[in-house]
Scaffold this active site. Structure first.
Site, PDB file in Angstrom:
ATOM      1  N   THR A  45     -10.402  -2.012  12.923  1.00 10.12           N
ATOM      2  CA  THR A  45      -9.793  -1.553  14.177  1.00 10.12           C
ATOM      3  C   THR A  45     -10.846  -1.407  15.263  1.00 10.12           C
ATOM      4  OG1 THR A  45      -8.195  -0.294  12.887  1.00 10.12           O
ATOM      5  CG2 THR A  45      -8.369   0.240  15.219  1.00 10.12           C
ATOM      6  N   THR A  46     -11.962  -0.758  14.911  1.00 10.31           N
ATOM      7  CA  THR A  46     -13.035  -0.511  15.877  1.00 10.31           C
ATOM      8  C   THR A  46     -13.689  -1.808  16.323  1.00 10.31           C
ATOM      9  OG1 THR A  46     -13.395   1.567  14.720  1.00 10.31           O
ATOM     10  CG2 THR A  46     -15.092   0.910  16.287  1.00 10.31           C
ATOM     11  N   TYR A 108       4.201  -3.142  11.906  1.00  9.41           N
ATOM     12  CA  TYR A 108       5.402  -3.661  12.565  1.00  9.41           C
ATOM     13  C   TYR A 108       6.516  -4.045  11.589  1.00  9.41           C
ATOM     14  CZ  TYR A 108       8.509  -5.975  15.839  1.00  9.41           C
ATOM     15  OH  TYR A 108       9.614  -6.306  16.587  1.00  9.41           O
ATOM     16  N   TYR A 134      -6.306   0.321   3.382  1.00 12.54           N
ATOM     17  CA  TYR A 134      -6.564   1.118   4.584  1.00 12.54           C
ATOM     18  C   TYR A 134      -5.243   1.684   5.071  1.00 12.54           C
ATOM     19  CZ  TYR A 134      -8.012   2.133   9.448  1.00 12.54           C
ATOM     20  OH  TYR A 134      -8.253   2.744  10.654  1.00 12.54           O
ATOM     21  N   ARG A 139      -1.280   4.223  13.514  1.00 13.43           N
ATOM     22  CA  ARG A 139      -1.397   2.938  14.205  1.00 13.43           C
ATOM     23  C   ARG A 139      -0.429   1.894  13.658  1.00 13.43           C
ATOM     24  NH1 ARG A 139      -6.980   2.615  17.109  1.00 13.43           N
ATOM     25  NH2 ARG A 139      -6.037   0.750  17.942  1.00 13.43           N
ATOM     26  N   LYS A 162      -9.222   3.733   2.155  1.00 12.69           N
ATOM     27  CA  LYS A 162      -9.665   4.423   3.362  1.00 12.69           C
ATOM     28  C   LYS A 162      -8.450   5.193   3.862  1.00 12.69           C
ATOM     29  CE  LYS A 162     -11.186   3.668   8.132  1.00 12.69           C
ATOM     30  NZ  LYS A 162     -11.442   2.668   9.206  1.00 12.69           N
ATOM     31  N   ILE A 204     -15.739   6.097   6.438  1.00 10.16           N
ATOM     32  CA  ILE A 204     -15.858   4.892   7.259  1.00 10.16           C
ATOM     33  C   ILE A 204     -15.706   5.386   8.686  1.00 10.16           C
ATOM     34  CG2 ILE A 204     -14.898   2.641   7.858  1.00 10.16           C
ATOM     35  CD1 ILE A 204     -14.050   2.352   4.934  1.00 10.16           C
TER      36      ILE A 204
END
Length: 293
Positions: A45-46, A108, A134, A139, A162, A204
Site C-alpha cells: 500500500t505504502t 471490492y 495481509y 481499505r 500482517k 511492517i
C-alpha cells in the site's frame, strides 16, 4: 522458509518525472539496512503498488532484491482482487528472488470466508516461497476472520499474517487458533507494542520510512526484555505515527521522506500532494524529531 519477524519497512516507491526512480529507491533501501531494519516490503500500500504496471512491478521488486541480497529479507507485495493476477505477480516475484509474498485480501469483490480461503490456497499452491496474508479491512472492506486464518495456517507455505484490523481481540484469537509457528505481525505502527506483548512477532511499518532506527530499536528492546525502553519509544513515536496518517497513506510519509531530501514529492493519481496546512504540520514535527536540517 522465510521467517516473518522483526522490524520491517513497507517502503515507498519513488517516482521522478512520472517514472520509477531506481536511484532514489536504492538509496532508501541502503538507509533502511544501515538503521537496523530486518526486511524490506516493496509494492505494498505504502509503495503505491496499485498504480504500477507489470513492467514497473518487475523493476521495483528486482531492484529491491538486488539491494537486499545477503543482507535483509524481501517480502514482496503481490495483491489484487483477481486471484489469477496475484498468482502471476507472485510467480514473478519468486523468480526475481523475493523471499516471500505479501498479499492483501481481495478488495471490492467482497469474497466470503470460504472464497478468501480458496484465494490464498491457490496462491500458496502456485509458489514455493512463503505467503503472508495481509488483512486491512479499513481499505478493502473485507475482514478475514480468525477461523479462516487458522485453516490457512495449516498450509505449509502460508507462514503468517500482517494484521491491520485494529482489533487486539482478533489478533489474540488468531494467535490462539493458528498452527504453532504461524507468525502474526502488526500492520499498524500504533499497535506494535501491544501486539508484541500478546505474542506478535514484529511490525511492517510505515513510520520506519522516516524513522527506521527508532522502529528497529523498539523491536530489539522488546525482544531483549527491556520493556521500559520499548514503552518509552512507543510513546516517543506516537505523535509521529499519528502524523503519518494525517491524510491517506502514503501521502504523508512520502511527503516526509521528500522533505528530508530522499525522494521527489511525486504521487500517482488518484493520490495527490498533501494539503499546504498538513504539510506545514508535517514540517514542524519533522523538525521536532530532528529529521530536517
Amino acid at each position: 522458509m522465510f521467517e516473518l519477524k522483526g522490524a520491517m519497512t513497507a517502503i515507498v516507491t519513488p517516482f521522478k518525472n512520472g517514472k520509477f526512480d531506481d536511484v532514489s529507491f536504492r538509496n532508501l533501501i541502503k538507509r533502511q539496512i544501515e538503521n537496523g531494519i530486518d526486511c524490506i516490503v516493496p509494492c505494498g500500500t505504502t509503495g503505491e503498488a496499485v498504480t504500477l504496471d507489470f513492467n514497473e512491478y518487475e523493476k521495483v521488486v528486482g531492484t529491491c532484491v538486488e539491494e537486499c541480497k545477503g543482507q535483509v529479507g524481501v517480502l514482496a507485495g503481490a495483491g489484487s482482487n483477481n486471484t489469477k493476477k496475484v498468482i502471476e505477480m507472485a510467480k514473478l516475484a519468486q523468480s526475481l528472488g523475493a523471499d516471500a509474498i505479501l498479499s492483501v485480501t481481495p478488495y471490492y469483490n467482497k469474497p466470503t470466508q470460504e472464497g478468501l480461503y480458496q484465494h490464498y490456497k491457490a496462491i500458496a499452491d502456485a509458489v514455493d516461497v512463503g505467503v503472508v496474508i495481509y488483512n486491512v479491512p479499513g481499505r478493502t472492506s473485507v475482514n478475514i476472520l480468525p477461523d479462516a486464518v487458522a485453516r490457512l495456517s495449516e498450509i505449509d507455505n502460508i507462514i503468517g499474517i500482517k494484521e491491520a484490523s485494529g482489533s487486539l481481540n482478533q489478533v489474540s484469537e488468531i494467535i490462539e487458533k493458528a498452527k504453532e509457528g504461524f507468525s502474526v505481525v502488526s500492520g499498524d505502527d500504533f499497535l506494535t507494542l501491544p501486539m508484541l506483548s500478546i505474542g506478535g512477532q514484529g511490525i511492517i511499518s510505515v513510520t520506519s520510512n522516516v524513522a527506521p532506527a527508532m522502529i528497529s530499536e523498539q523491536y530489539d528492546a522488546f525482544v531483549a526484555g527491556d520493556l521500559k525502553k520499548a514503552k518509552a519509544l512507543h510513546h516517543k513515536m506516537y505523535p509521529l505515527h499519528q502524523m503519518m496518517f494525517i491524510e491517506t497513506n502514503p501521502i504523508p510519509v512520502k511527503t516526509a521522506v521528500a522533505l528530508m531530501g530522499l525522494v521527489e514529492e511525486e504521487f500517482r493519481l488518484p493520490l495527490c500532494k498533501i494539503s499546504n496546512t498538513n504539510k506545514e504540520k508535517l514540517k514542524t514535527m519533522l523538525k521536532e524529531y530532528e529529521f530536517l536540517g
